[in-house]
Design a protein around this motif. Sequence first.
Motif, PDB file in Angstrom:
ATOM      1  N   THR A   1       0.782  -1.325  -0.143  1.00  0.00           N
ATOM      2  CA  THR A   1      -0.175   0.083   0.124  1.00  0.00           C
ATOM      3  C   THR A   1       0.838   1.367   0.007  1.00  0.00           C
ATOM      4  O   THR A   1       0.717   2.370  -0.791  1.00  0.00           O
ATOM      5  CB  THR A   1      -1.015   0.096   1.507  1.00  0.00           C
ATOM      6  N   ILE A   2       2.027   1.282   0.840  1.00  0.00           N
ATOM      7  CA  ILE A   2       3.005   2.450   0.800  1.00  0.00           C
ATOM      8  C   ILE A   2       3.459   2.479  -0.429  1.00  0.00           C
ATOM      9  O   ILE A   2       3.697   3.721  -1.106  1.00  0.00           O
ATOM     10  CB  ILE A   2       4.052   2.209   2.050  1.00  0.00           C
ATOM     11  N   LEU A   3       3.864   1.457  -1.124  1.00  0.00           N
ATOM     12  CA  LEU A   3       4.636   1.340  -2.294  1.00  0.00           C
ATOM     13  C   LEU A   3       3.781   2.205  -3.432  1.00  0.00           C
ATOM     14  O   LEU A   3       4.133   2.965  -4.279  1.00  0.00           O
ATOM     15  CB  LEU A   3       5.115   0.060  -2.792  1.00  0.00           C
ATOM     16  N   GLY A   4       2.448   1.562  -3.487  1.00  0.00           N
ATOM     17  CA  GLY A   4       1.453   2.077  -4.584  1.00  0.00           C
ATOM     18  C   GLY A   4       1.282   3.646  -4.309  1.00  0.00           C
ATOM     19  O   GLY A   4       1.082   4.333  -5.304  1.00  0.00           O
ATOM     20  N   PHE A   5       1.184   4.097  -3.070  1.00  0.00           N
ATOM     21  CA  PHE A   5       0.838   5.157  -2.745  1.00  0.00           C
ATOM     22  C   PHE A   5       1.895   6.352  -3.111  1.00  0.00           C
ATOM     23  O   PHE A   5       1.714   7.164  -3.525  1.00  0.00           O
ATOM     24  CB  PHE A   5       0.485   5.756  -1.119  1.00  0.00           C
ATOM     25  N   TYR A   6       3.254   5.834  -2.863  1.00  0.00           N
ATOM     26  CA  TYR A   6       4.333   6.605  -3.139  1.00  0.00           C
ATOM     27  C   TYR A   6       4.473   6.707  -4.779  1.00  0.00           C
ATOM     28  O   TYR A   6       4.848   7.614  -5.126  1.00  0.00           O
ATOM     29  CB  TYR A   6       5.510   5.980  -2.609  1.00  0.00           C
ATOM     30  N   LEU A   7       4.417   5.762  -5.491  1.00  0.00           N
ATOM     31  CA  LEU A   7       4.703   5.585  -6.834  1.00  0.00           C
ATOM     32  C   LEU A   7       3.569   6.199  -7.726  1.00  0.00           C
ATOM     33  O   LEU A   7       3.752   6.674  -8.872  1.00  0.00           O
ATOM     34  CB  LEU A   7       4.560   3.917  -7.275  1.00  0.00           C
ATOM     35  N   GLU A   8       2.443   6.853  -6.922  1.00  0.00           N
ATOM     36  CA  GLU A   8       1.575   7.407  -7.752  1.00  0.00           C
ATOM     37  C   GLU A   8       2.088   8.748  -8.077  1.00  0.00           C
ATOM     38  O   GLU A   8       1.855   9.728  -9.170  1.00  0.00           O
ATOM     39  CB  GLU A   8       0.174   7.860  -6.872  1.00  0.00           C
ATOM     40  N   ARG A   9       3.116   9.388  -7.368  1.00  0.00           N
ATOM     41  CA  ARG A   9       3.554  10.615  -7.655  1.00  0.00           C
ATOM     42  C   ARG A   9       4.934  10.541  -8.554  1.00  0.00           C
ATOM     43  O   ARG A   9       4.928  11.684  -9.100  1.00  0.00           O
ATOM     44  CB  ARG A   9       4.596  11.143  -6.248  1.00  0.00           C
ATOM     45  N   VAL A  10       5.346   9.165  -8.802  1.00  0.00           N
ATOM     46  CA  VAL A  10       6.687   9.364  -9.522  1.00  0.00           C
ATOM     47  C   VAL A  10       6.462   8.394 -10.751  1.00  0.00           C
ATOM     48  O   VAL A  10       7.370   8.356 -11.534  1.00  0.00           O
ATOM     49  CB  VAL A  10       7.869   8.879  -8.562  1.00  0.00           C
ATOM     50  N   VAL A  11       5.516   7.633 -10.916  1.00  0.00           N
ATOM     51  CA  VAL A  11       5.564   6.462 -12.024  1.00  0.00           C
ATOM     52  C   VAL A  11       4.197   6.744 -12.725  1.00  0.00           C
ATOM     53  O   VAL A  11       3.234   6.525 -12.050  1.00  0.00           O
ATOM     54  CB  VAL A  11       5.640   5.121 -11.546  1.00  0.00           C
ATOM     55  N   PRO A  12       3.915   6.613 -14.266  1.00  0.00           N
ATOM     56  CA  PRO A  12       2.950   6.524 -14.852  1.00  0.00           C
ATOM     57  C   PRO A  12       2.081   5.278 -14.600  1.00  0.00           C
ATOM     58  O   PRO A  12       2.731   4.220 -14.439  1.00  0.00           O
ATOM     59  CB  PRO A  12       3.177   6.789 -16.271  1.00  0.00           C
ATOM     60  N   GLU A  13       0.912   5.398 -14.654  1.00  0.00           N
ATOM     61  CA  GLU A  13       0.127   4.196 -14.232  1.00  0.00           C
ATOM     62  C   GLU A  13       0.381   2.959 -15.104  1.00  0.00           C
ATOM     63  O   GLU A  13       0.505   1.887 -14.590  1.00  0.00           O
ATOM     64  CB  GLU A  13      -1.368   4.434 -14.449  1.00  0.00           C
ATOM     65  N   ASP A  14       0.765   2.953 -16.436  1.00  0.00           N
ATOM     66  CA  ASP A  14       1.165   2.063 -17.286  1.00  0.00           C
ATOM     67  C   ASP A  14       2.277   1.456 -16.961  1.00  0.00           C
ATOM     68  O   ASP A  14       2.890   0.304 -17.294  1.00  0.00           O
ATOM     69  CB  ASP A  14       1.278   2.407 -18.807  1.00  0.00           C
ATOM     70  N   GLU A  15       3.427   2.080 -16.128  1.00  0.00           N
ATOM     71  CA  GLU A  15       4.575   1.514 -15.725  1.00  0.00           C
ATOM     72  C   GLU A  15       4.578   1.014 -14.265  1.00  0.00           C
ATOM     73  O   GLU A  15       5.490   0.477 -13.530  1.00  0.00           O
ATOM     74  CB  GLU A  15       5.928   2.593 -15.867  1.00  0.00           C
ATOM     75  N   LEU A  16       3.201   1.027 -13.477  1.00  0.00           N
ATOM     76  CA  LEU A  16       3.002   0.563 -12.196  1.00  0.00           C
ATOM     77  C   LEU A  16       3.423  -0.764 -11.873  1.00  0.00           C
ATOM     78  O   LEU A  16       4.211  -1.178 -10.978  1.00  0.00           O
ATOM     79  CB  LEU A  16       1.865   0.810 -11.707  1.00  0.00           C
ATOM     80  N   ARG A  17       2.902  -1.624 -12.771  1.00  0.00           N
ATOM     81  CA  ARG A  17       2.973  -3.198 -12.397  1.00  0.00           C
ATOM     82  C   ARG A  17       4.506  -3.398 -12.547  1.00  0.00           C
ATOM     83  O   ARG A  17       4.998  -4.351 -11.550  1.00  0.00           O
ATOM     84  CB  ARG A  17       2.310  -3.939 -13.429  1.00  0.00           C
ATOM     85  N   ALA A  18       5.039  -3.166 -13.517  1.00  0.00           N
ATOM     86  CA  ALA A  18       6.628  -3.652 -13.767  1.00  0.00           C
ATOM     87  C   ALA A  18       7.453  -3.007 -12.504  1.00  0.00           C
ATOM     88  O   ALA A  18       8.297  -3.623 -12.061  1.00  0.00           O
ATOM     89  CB  ALA A  18       7.114  -3.008 -15.017  1.00  0.00           C
ATOM     90  N   THR A  19       7.175  -1.734 -12.146  1.00  0.00           N
ATOM     91  CA  THR A  19       7.683  -0.938 -11.066  1.00  0.00           C
ATOM     92  C   THR A  19       7.605  -1.840  -9.691  1.00  0.00           C
ATOM     93  O   THR A  19       8.658  -2.088  -8.726  1.00  0.00           O
ATOM     94  CB  THR A  19       7.547   0.316 -11.079  1.00  0.00           C
ATOM     95  N   VAL A  20       6.481  -2.088  -9.343  1.00  0.00           N
ATOM     96  CA  VAL A  20       6.147  -2.778  -8.161  1.00  0.00           C
ATOM     97  C   VAL A  20       6.720  -4.104  -8.197  1.00  0.00           C
ATOM     98  O   VAL A  20       7.147  -4.455  -6.940  1.00  0.00           O
ATOM     99  CB  VAL A  20       4.655  -2.909  -7.989  1.00  0.00           C
ATOM    100  N   THR A  21       6.608  -4.838  -9.058  1.00  0.00           N
ATOM    101  CA  THR A  21       7.265  -6.163  -9.236  1.00  0.00           C
ATOM    102  C   THR A  21       8.633  -6.195  -9.070  1.00  0.00           C
ATOM    103  O   THR A  21       9.292  -6.973  -8.274  1.00  0.00           O
ATOM    104  CB  THR A  21       6.829  -6.940 -10.701  1.00  0.00           C
ATOM    105  N   LYS A  22       9.469  -5.176  -9.597  1.00  0.00           N
ATOM    106  CA  LYS A  22      10.991  -5.114  -9.494  1.00  0.00           C
ATOM    107  C   LYS A  22      11.270  -4.938  -8.034  1.00  0.00           C
ATOM    108  O   LYS A  22      12.168  -5.380  -7.466  1.00  0.00           O
ATOM    109  CB  LYS A  22      11.076  -3.856 -10.269  1.00  0.00           C
ATOM    110  N   TYR A  23      10.446  -3.722  -7.363  1.00  0.00           N
ATOM    111  CA  TYR A  23      10.931  -3.830  -5.914  1.00  0.00           C
ATOM    112  C   TYR A  23      10.440  -4.626  -5.028  1.00  0.00           C
ATOM    113  O   TYR A  23      10.928  -4.694  -3.767  1.00  0.00           O
ATOM    114  CB  TYR A  23      10.559  -2.048  -5.639  1.00  0.00           C
TER     115      TYR A  23
END
Length: 210
Positions: A160-182
């Motif tokens: 949840t923290i990861l998704g909340f933070y990434l909203e500021r820095v990552v476009p939605e279409d890159e969200l899944r790949a970024t979350v999986t990576k980290y």
Amino acid sequence: MESVGFIGWCLAHLNYWTITLLMAIESSFIPFPSEIVVPPAAYHAAATGNLNLVLIVVFATIGACIGALINYFIALWIGKPLVYKFADSKLGHLLLLSGEKIEKAENYFNDHGAISTFIGRLIPAIRQLISIPAGLAKMNLGKFIGFTALGAGCWNIVLTILGFYLERVVPEDELRATVTKYSHEIGYSIAAVVAVILVILIVKNIHRKR
């Protein structure tokens, strides 16, 4: 194909009930990563305010416990030979199961005991399967639910923290790949920290008894 379409519909309509349902699926023996449920929900919560972050964690954890209980009772009722037979069947392989994976989860449970149902929830390769050896070992149900809820809750807070933070820095279409990576790195790091804390507590307890 229908089930894939249904899951796709749930992911496109994330609310507390679909989060619970998808996390129950993720936590059972059906291969479905939590990384594509909780972070997008938190991402949309940050973007629109339609969902509450605390409730995302609560309902995701409830869903994880439901899925874990499904695995627990299946293993408890059908027993070890049938669990391994199913895992090595064509259907089992279709669900990305194998006797080797079940054995790995069972060895982890045997090595770490009941606490593995907590730590195992933080480890990607073990998370969905740790409930099976718990059921095979007839682990106390109350303890199983408690450890599972604690582990799943910790993991869902991280996502949840990861998704909340990434909203500021990552476009939605890159969200899944970024979350999986980290998420894998974070999961292993948390598990390592928890393991160190447990070792410290055990050592202190031994010294206290002496």
